[in-house]
Design an enzyme around this catalytic site. Structure first.
Site, PDB file in Angstrom:
ATOM      1  N   SER A   1      23.482  -0.385 -17.334  1.00  0.00           N
ATOM      2  CA  SER A   1      22.413  -0.999 -17.321  1.00  0.00           C
ATOM      3  C   SER A   1      22.623  -2.517 -16.935  1.00  0.00           C
ATOM      4  CB  SER A   1      21.640  -0.649 -18.500  1.00  0.00           C
ATOM      5  OG  SER A   1      20.851  -1.598 -18.777  1.00  0.00           O
TER       6      SER A   1
ATOM      7  N   GLN B   1      22.772  -0.305 -12.485  1.00  0.00           N
ATOM      8  CA  GLN B   1      21.365  -0.383 -12.503  1.00  0.00           C
ATOM      9  C   GLN B   1      20.650  -1.826 -12.724  1.00  0.00           C
ATOM     10  OE1 GLN B   1      19.589  -0.566 -15.698  1.00  0.00           O
ATOM     11  NE2 GLN B   1      17.441  -1.020 -14.700  1.00  0.00           N
TER      12      GLN B   1
ATOM     13  N   TYR C   1      17.664  -4.355 -13.592  1.00  0.00           N
ATOM     14  CA  TYR C   1      16.438  -4.719 -13.873  1.00  0.00           C
ATOM     15  C   TYR C   1      16.237  -6.026 -13.034  1.00  0.00           C
ATOM     16  CZ  TYR C   1      15.504  -1.529 -17.773  1.00  0.00           C
ATOM     17  OH  TYR C   1      15.331  -0.386 -18.445  1.00  0.00           O
TER      18      TYR C   1
ATOM     19  N   THR D   1      15.561   0.119 -10.957  1.00  0.00           N
ATOM     20  CA  THR D   1      14.420   0.895 -12.028  1.00  0.00           C
ATOM     21  C   THR D   1      13.273  -0.036 -11.909  1.00  0.00           C
ATOM     22  OG1 THR D   1      15.967   1.216 -13.626  1.00  0.00           O
ATOM     23  CG2 THR D   1      14.071   1.408 -14.482  1.00  0.00           C
TER      24      THR D   1
ATOM     25  N   LYS E   1      14.745   4.215  -9.155  1.00  0.00           N
ATOM     26  CA  LYS E   1      14.509   5.033 -10.147  1.00  0.00           C
ATOM     27  C   LYS E   1      13.176   4.706 -10.933  1.00  0.00           C
ATOM     28  CE  LYS E   1      16.733   5.591 -14.968  1.00  0.00           C
ATOM     29  NZ  LYS E   1      15.805   4.980 -15.713  1.00  0.00           N
TER      30      LYS E   1
ATOM     31  N   HIS F   1      11.617   7.740 -17.509  1.00  0.00           N
ATOM     32  CA  HIS F   1      12.269   6.813 -18.357  1.00  0.00           C
ATOM     33  C   HIS F   1      12.312   7.576 -19.641  1.00  0.00           C
ATOM     34  CE1 HIS F   1      13.575   2.371 -18.327  1.00  0.00           C
ATOM     35  NE2 HIS F   1      13.764   2.814 -19.519  1.00  0.00           N
TER      36      HIS F   1
ATOM     37  N   ASP G   1      15.901  12.623 -14.066  1.00  0.00           N
ATOM     38  CA  ASP G   1      16.095  12.754 -15.503  1.00  0.00           C
ATOM     39  C   ASP G   1      14.749  12.603 -16.493  1.00  0.00           C
ATOM     40  OD1 ASP G   1      15.061  10.079 -16.143  1.00  0.00           O
ATOM     41  OD2 ASP G   1      16.813   9.138 -15.673  1.00  0.00           O
TER      42      ASP G   1
ATOM     43  N   GLY H   1      14.403  14.241 -20.371  1.00  0.00           N
ATOM     44  CA  GLY H   1      14.513  15.588 -21.173  1.00  0.00           C
ATOM     45  C   GLY H   1      15.660  16.427 -20.922  1.00  0.00           C
TER      46      GLY H   1
ATOM     47  N   ARG I   1      18.946  18.048 -21.877  1.00  0.00           N
ATOM     48  CA  ARG I   1      19.504  18.429 -23.244  1.00  0.00           C
ATOM     49  C   ARG I   1      20.756  19.458 -23.008  1.00  0.00           C
ATOM     50  NH1 ARG I   1      17.658  14.442 -23.357  1.00  0.00           N
ATOM     51  NH2 ARG I   1      16.087  13.572 -24.693  1.00  0.00           N
TER      52      ARG I   1
ATOM     53  N   GLY J   1      20.411  11.208 -20.788  1.00  0.00           N
ATOM     54  CA  GLY J   1      20.348   9.728 -21.604  1.00  0.00           C
ATOM     55  C   GLY J   1      20.624  10.077 -23.036  1.00  0.00           C
ATOM     56  N   ARG J   2      19.542  10.188 -23.757  1.00  0.00           N
ATOM     57  CA  ARG J   2      19.853  10.004 -25.266  1.00  0.00           C
ATOM     58  C   ARG J   2      20.921  11.006 -26.161  1.00  0.00           C
ATOM     59  NH1 ARG J   2      14.071  10.255 -24.267  1.00  0.00           N
ATOM     60  NH2 ARG J   2      12.982   8.542 -25.320  1.00  0.00           N
TER      61      ARG J   2
HETATM   62  C1  FNR Z   1      16.977   4.047 -21.654  1.00  0.00           C
HETATM   63  N1  FNR Z   1      16.555   3.886 -20.417  1.00  0.00           N
HETATM   64  C2  FNR Z   1      17.062   2.842 -19.457  1.00  0.00           C
HETATM   65  N2  FNR Z   1      16.765   3.113 -18.113  1.00  0.00           N
HETATM   66  C3  FNR Z   1      17.030   2.002 -17.328  1.00  0.00           C
HETATM   67  O1  FNR Z   1      17.028   2.015 -15.958  1.00  0.00           O
HETATM   68  N3  FNR Z   1      17.745   0.632 -17.819  1.00  0.00           N
HETATM   69  C4  FNR Z   1      18.092   0.816 -18.927  1.00  0.00           C
HETATM   70  O2  FNR Z   1      18.501  -0.284 -19.573  1.00  0.00           O
HETATM   71  C5  FNR Z   1      17.553   2.022 -19.812  1.00  0.00           C
HETATM   72  N4  FNR Z   1      17.729   1.584 -21.467  1.00  0.00           N
HETATM   73  C6  FNR Z   1      17.353   2.649 -22.225  1.00  0.00           C
HETATM   74  C7  FNR Z   1      17.610   2.693 -23.592  1.00  0.00           C
HETATM   75  C8  FNR Z   1      17.438   3.848 -24.324  1.00  0.00           C
HETATM   76  C9  FNR Z   1      17.884   3.644 -25.902  1.00  0.00           C
HETATM   77  C10 FNR Z   1      17.010   4.852 -23.892  1.00  0.00           C
HETATM   78  C11 FNR Z   1      16.725   6.189 -24.563  1.00  0.00           C
HETATM   79  C12 FNR Z   1      16.765   5.224 -22.345  1.00  0.00           C
HETATM   80  C13 FNR Z   1      16.086   5.230 -19.643  1.00  0.00           C
HETATM   81  C14 FNR Z   1      17.238   6.129 -19.135  1.00  0.00           C
HETATM   82  O3  FNR Z   1      18.015   5.682 -18.112  1.00  0.00           O
HETATM   83  C15 FNR Z   1      16.678   7.439 -18.714  1.00  0.00           C
HETATM   84  O4  FNR Z   1      15.588   7.270 -17.807  1.00  0.00           O
HETATM   85  C16 FNR Z   1      16.244   8.366 -20.047  1.00  0.00           C
HETATM   86  O5  FNR Z   1      16.993   8.407 -21.131  1.00  0.00           O
HETATM   87  C17 FNR Z   1      16.214   9.820 -19.645  1.00  0.00           C
HETATM   88  O6  FNR Z   1      15.663  10.559 -20.690  1.00  0.00           O
HETATM   89  P1  FNR Z   1      16.385  11.452 -21.719  1.00  0.00           P
HETATM   90  O7  FNR Z   1      17.601  12.098 -21.177  1.00  0.00           O
HETATM   91  O8  FNR Z   1      16.986  10.447 -22.790  1.00  0.00           O
HETATM   92  O9  FNR Z   1      15.526  12.274 -22.385  1.00  0.00           O
END
Ligand code: FNR
Length: 376
Positions: free
Chosen positions: A117, A139, A141, A167, A249, A273, A304, A306, A308, A327-328
Site C-alpha cells: 500500500s 498499490q 493512492y 485504488t 481496484k 474495499h 476481493d 470477504g 476467508r 485482506g483482514r
Molecule cells: C484496507 N484496504 C486497503 N486497500 C487499498 O487499496 N489500500 C490500502 O491502503 C488499504 N488499507 C486497508 C487497511 C485495512 C485495515 C483494511 C482492512 C483494508 C482494502 C483491502 O485492500 C481489501 O480491499 C479489503 O481488505 C478486502 O476485504 P477483506 O478481505 O478484508 O474482507
C-alpha cells in the site's frame, strides 16, 4: 500439505480463519482492532460481502481422479503458487511493530505476491528489501500532485514492484464510526505516511521536514491524498509513468469495467474495499459474474472483499475471477504472531483451498465454472 507440516504439534493459533477476528480483539488495543475490523457506516456492506459467499454452494463431483493437483497460475506475468495475493493494507505497524516488513517476508517465503500500500508504515525500498526475491505489486493512492505521484511510481518501479494497482474507491475516507468514536486515525499521528515522507518530491513541498514539523507534514499529506476525485481521462498520465501492467481496484459496475478495457488497462479488482467505503453498497461477489461477463478475456479480473476460506476462493474463481486478494485475515495473522502469524494464515488458506478443490473433484482452478456452484 500444512496438516502434515504441523507434525502432530498444535498450530500457533486457530486454523479457522473466520475466527481470527474475535481472537484479534483480545490481543489488540481497541483503536487498532477497530481500525482493522471496522467497516463503513452500519457495517451493512461488510456483512453483505460474507452473506454473498454463503448464498453460493459448491457442488462436489466424484471419481474424477483429483489426487494430483496444480494450483499454480500466472497473472499479468507474475507467477504464483495459487490464485491468491495479499491485498494492499496500510498502516500495518498498528498491529505489529514489524508491520509490512513481516508481511513481505512471510509472503516471499511462500511465493505469494504482496501488494504494498501507498499507506505503508515502511518505505517502498525497505519493504522491497524484506521481500527479497518475492513477487511484489505496488498499490497507488493517487496523490493530487503530479510530481509526487511520478516520484513515488519511479521509486516503486526501481525497487522491483512489477504491477501497479490503482485504488479508485478511497479518494476520500468514508464515514467510519468505529474510528470516529475513538478519534482514532493513524495517519494523523504520522503512521502510514512512510512512503510520501521519504519521498524527495513530497519533502520539497514542505518548509520544514516531517521530523522537525510533524503537524505541517500531516496537513500537507491530508491535502495531497484526500478530497479530490480523478477522472478517466487522467489514466494516460499513469500509463506514461509506469511501464508495467496497471490494474484498477474498486470496480463494482460492468460499465466501469468496460471503461477500464477501453482505457487500455490490464486488469481490474472487483472490490468494495472490504465494505469500508460505501455503507449499503452491493456485495462485491454479487457483481462479479456480470462484470466478468462484460469484459470476458479482454482484461484480467481479480476479486476481493470477504474472502476467508478455501471455499470462498473457489466460489470467486467459479464466478469469473482469475485470482483473489485476501485482506483482514492476514492482518490478524500479523497481529497474532508477526511474520510467523502471516505465514500461518497463508498456509492455512492455501491448504484449505487445495483440499476443497480436491474434494469437489477438480485438479486445477481453471476447471471451475459457474456450473461448479448452485445458488442456495
Ligand atoms: C484496507 N484496504 C486497503 N486497500 C487499498 O487499496 N489500500 C490500502 O491502503 C488499504 N488499507 C486497508 C487497511 C485495512 C485495515 C483494511 C482492512 C483494508 C482494502 C483491502 O485492500 C481489501 O480491499 C479489503 O481488505 C478486502 O476485504 P477483506 O478481505 O478484508 O474482507
Amino acid at each position: 500439505m500444512y496438516l502434515n507440516g504441523l507434525g502432530g504439534r498444535l498450530p500457533p493459533f486457530t486454523t479457522d480463519l473466520t475466527a481470527l477476528e474475535s481472537s484479534a480483539r483480545e490481543r489488540l488495543e481497541p483503536g487498532p482492532f477497530r481500525y482493522v475490523a471496522g467497516a463503513a457506516g452500519s457495517g451493512a456492506t461488510d456483512r453483505a460481502n460474507r452473506a454473498a459467499f454463503d448464498a453460493w454452494r459448491l457442488v462436489p463431483r466424484m471419481l474424477r481422479d483429483a489426487t494430483v493437483r496444480d494450483l499454480r497460475t500466472t497473472v499479468l506475468g507474475t507467477r504464483m503458487p495459487a490464485p491468491v495475493l495479499l491485498a494492499p493494507v496500510g498502516v500495518q505497524s498498528i498491529v505489529h511493530p514489524d508491520g509490512e516488513l513481516a508481511t513481505a517476508r512471510a509472503a516471499a517465503a511462500l511465493g505469494v505476491p504482496m501488494v504494498l500500500s501507498t499507506a505503508s508504515s515502511h518505505t517502498v525500498e525497505e519493504v522491497a528489501e524484506a521481500s527479497g526475491d518475492g513477487p511484489r505489486w505496488f498499490q497507488l493512492y493517487w496523490p493530487n500532485d503530479d510530481e509526487v505521484c511520478a516520484s513515488i511510481l519511479a521509486r516503486a518501479r526501481a525497487a522491483g514492484f512489477t504491477t501497479l494497482v490503482v485504488t479508485l474507491d478511497t479518494w476520500t475516507l468514508a464515514w467510519r464510526p468505529h474510528d470516529l468514536d475513538l478519534s482514532y486515525l493513524p495517519f494523523i499521528r504520522g503512521i502510514g505516511t512512510a512512503v510520501p515522507y521519504s519521498d524527495p518530491a513530497f519533502r520539497a513541498g514542505l518548509a520544514r521536514s516531517p521530523e522537525k514539523d510533524p503537524t505541517s507534514a500531516v496537513l500537507h499529506w491530508v491535502r495531497m491524498f484526500t478530497g479530490t476525485d480523478k477522472s478517466w481521462d487522467r489514466l494516460p498520465f499513469l500509463r506514461q509513468r509506469w511501464d508495467g501492467p496497471i490494474v484498477l481496484k474498486g470496480i463494482q459496475h460492468p460499465d466501469d469495467a468496460r471503461r477500464a478495457v477501453a482505457a487500455g488497462m490490464d486488469g481490474i479488482v472487483v472490490s468494495n474495499h472490504g465494505g469500508r467505503q460505501v455503507d449499503g453498497a452491493v456485495a462485491s461477489l454479487d457483481v462479479l459474474p456480470e462484470i466478468a461477463e462484460a469484459v470476458g478475456d479482454e482484461i484480467e479480473v481479480l476479486f476481493d472483499s470477504g474472502v476467508r476460506t478455501g471455499a470462498d476462493v473457489l466460489k470467486a474463481l467459479a464466478l469469473g475471477a482469475k485470482a483473489v486478494l485476501v485482506g483482514r485475515p492476514y492482518v490478524y495473522g500479523l497481529a497474532h504472531g508477526g511474520e510467523d502469524g502471516v505465514r500461518h494464515v497463508l498456509r492455512s488458506l492455501l491448504a484449505d483451498l487445495d483440499l476443497t478443490l480436491a474434494l469437489t473433484g477438480h485438479r486445477s482452478p481453471a476447471e471451475l465454472s459457474p456450473q461448479s456452484l448452485r445458488h442456495a
